[in-house]
Enzyme design. Structure first.
Site, short mmCIF file in Angstrom:
data_model
loop_
_atom_site.label_atom_id
_atom_site.label_comp_id
_atom_site.label_asym_id
_atom_site.label_seq_id
_atom_site.Cartn_x
_atom_site.Cartn_y
_atom_site.Cartn_z
N HIS A 59 -43.40 52.56 -0.91
CA HIS A 59 -43.85 51.64 -0.11
C HIS A 59 -43.02 52.31 1.24
CE1 HIS A 59 -45.40 47.84 2.16
NE2 HIS A 59 -46.56 48.17 0.75
N CYS B 66 -43.52 43.40 11.34
CA CYS B 66 -43.49 41.64 10.91
C CYS B 66 -42.59 41.59 10.92
CB CYS B 66 -44.43 41.57 9.91
SG CYS B 66 -43.89 40.07 8.85
N HIS C 221 -44.94 47.37 8.87
CA HIS C 221 -44.37 47.49 7.45
C HIS C 221 -43.03 47.31 8.62
CE1 HIS C 221 -48.69 48.75 5.87
NE2 HIS C 221 -48.00 47.73 5.15
N THR D 144 -41.31 42.05 0.68
CA THR D 144 -42.10 40.99 0.56
C THR D 144 -42.92 40.49 -0.01
OG1 THR D 144 -43.25 41.40 2.71
CG2 THR D 144 -40.84 41.02 3.27
N HIS E 265 -52.74 48.42 5.90
CA HIS E 265 -52.98 49.72 5.25
C HIS E 265 -54.63 48.42 5.17
CE1 HIS E 265 -49.77 51.72 4.15
NE2 HIS E 265 -48.65 51.31 3.47
N SER F 95 -54.28 41.67 5.24
CA SER F 95 -54.20 42.67 6.03
C SER F 95 -55.85 43.25 6.38
CB SER F 95 -54.10 44.07 6.08
OG SER F 95 -54.22 45.39 4.50
N GLU G 276 -42.64 49.43 4.00
CA GLU G 276 -41.38 48.81 4.66
C GLU G 276 -40.66 48.55 3.02
OE1 GLU G 276 -40.92 44.48 2.38
OE2 GLU G 276 -43.00 44.49 2.87
#
Length: 311
Positions: A135, A107, A85, A186, A41, A290, A137
């Site tokens: 989101h 990740c 993500h 996270t 992002h 990021s 993730e």
């Protein structure tokens, strides 16, 4: 003389650095890599990767039906990348079935959260995820919590307040489960996650209730938040650099403001306003996980121009 101070811990985290390095190693203008959504992002990183041969395709939420078939139609032959993500299990299986080569930049900390979600469901727990329902993730983690009936056995809870959790418990379809696995997005703040768990325990204290809590928070993100709070207490204003879509960058601004310090979240130096620095003596600078170093350097250089600070 105005001082510009940087947080002791800021910028690229391990997961983002790994994803970017994987893309830089794999892609070239002659041999492109197709990313299923944004790798990270941050628009500056995305543009830099585009010059290296990374082509961004629609992500899972932007495609109706089989993501593998939709991607294969666009790519024909080639390689596709799963973003940092992560994505749900169905997306992974559909991409595998498409016959395309997959580069997985998820990740490792997100992968760990996905595996815990999967493990909870297999062991008969209902999963509560403290996170933002929108989101990427979080939606990916939910995609690994499918039970034997083909439905997700997870509930996303965005608010840690006692009142919000009370409504969740009282209005839970079919009654609140007595076996719950608890985890968090996270990038959330430790204090908020601890409050979430404490309030949940408080509400269920009179019930025969099993709760399994896993700390899925990113240690790098937590460290950056602590560093931002520490710096915010020493400065007059904080500048937080990072993508507007970045949850962890937004949290850095919140952390700074919780210290009573004015804070501004920007993506680049062109957004800086001279009025922000009127009468200040110390300016704090931090950046999301990021955010590349060159973005931070550009912002600091522009601040120095605005306030006349020396090199």
């Amino acid at each position: 003389m105005v001082e510009i101070l940087r947080a002791r811990d800021m910028g690229f985290c391990m997961g983002v650095r790994r994803a970017v390095q994987m893309m830089e190693a794999e892609a070239s203008p002659e041999r492109q890599v197709f990313s299923v959504g944004e790798i990270v992002h941050n628009p500056h990183v995305v543009r830099a990767l585009e010059t290296r041969g990374v082509v961004q395709l629609p992500g899972p939420d932007e495609v109706d039906g089989d993501i593998g078939k939709a991607t294969a139609e666009r790519v024909q032959r080639g390689r596709v990348a799963i973003t940092a993500h992560g994505v749900g299990e169905r997306v992974v299986r559909e991409l595998e079935a498409s016959g395309l080569e997959i580069i997985d930049t998820t990740c490792p900390i997100v992968t760990r959260a996905q595996r815990y979600g999967q493990k909870f469901v297999r062991e008969g727990y209902h999963v509560l995820i403290f996170g933002d329902p929108g989101h990427k993730e979080v939606r990916g983690i939910v995609g690994w919590t499918v039970d034997g009936s083909g439905r997700s056995a997870a509930t996303i809870v965005p608010d840690a307040s006692l009142e919000s959790l009370r409504r969740l418990v009282e209005e839970f379809p079919g009654g609140f489960p007595n076996k719950v696995g608890v985890m968090a997005q996270t990038t959330h703040k430790m204090e908020d996650f601890a409050r979430f768990v404490a309030n949940l325990m408080l509400l269920r204290r009179d019930y025969n209730f099993e709760i399994h809590v896993v700390n899925t928070l990113c240690h790098a993100t937590t460290g950056q938040q602590e560093a931002a709070a520490e710096l915010a207490r020493r400065v007059d204003v904080m500048i937080v650099v990072g993508g507007k879509k970045s949850a962890n960058t937004r949290h850095l601004r919140e952390v700074a403001e919780e210290q009573g310090t004015r804070a501004y979240h920007i993506e680049g130096p062109e957004e800086l306003e001279p009025a922000w620095f009127a009468g200040v003596e110390r300016i704090g600078l931090t950046a999301g996980a990021s955010t590349p170093d060159f973005s931070v350097d550009a912002v600091e250089a522009r601040i120095r121009e605005l306030v006349g600070a020396g090199a």
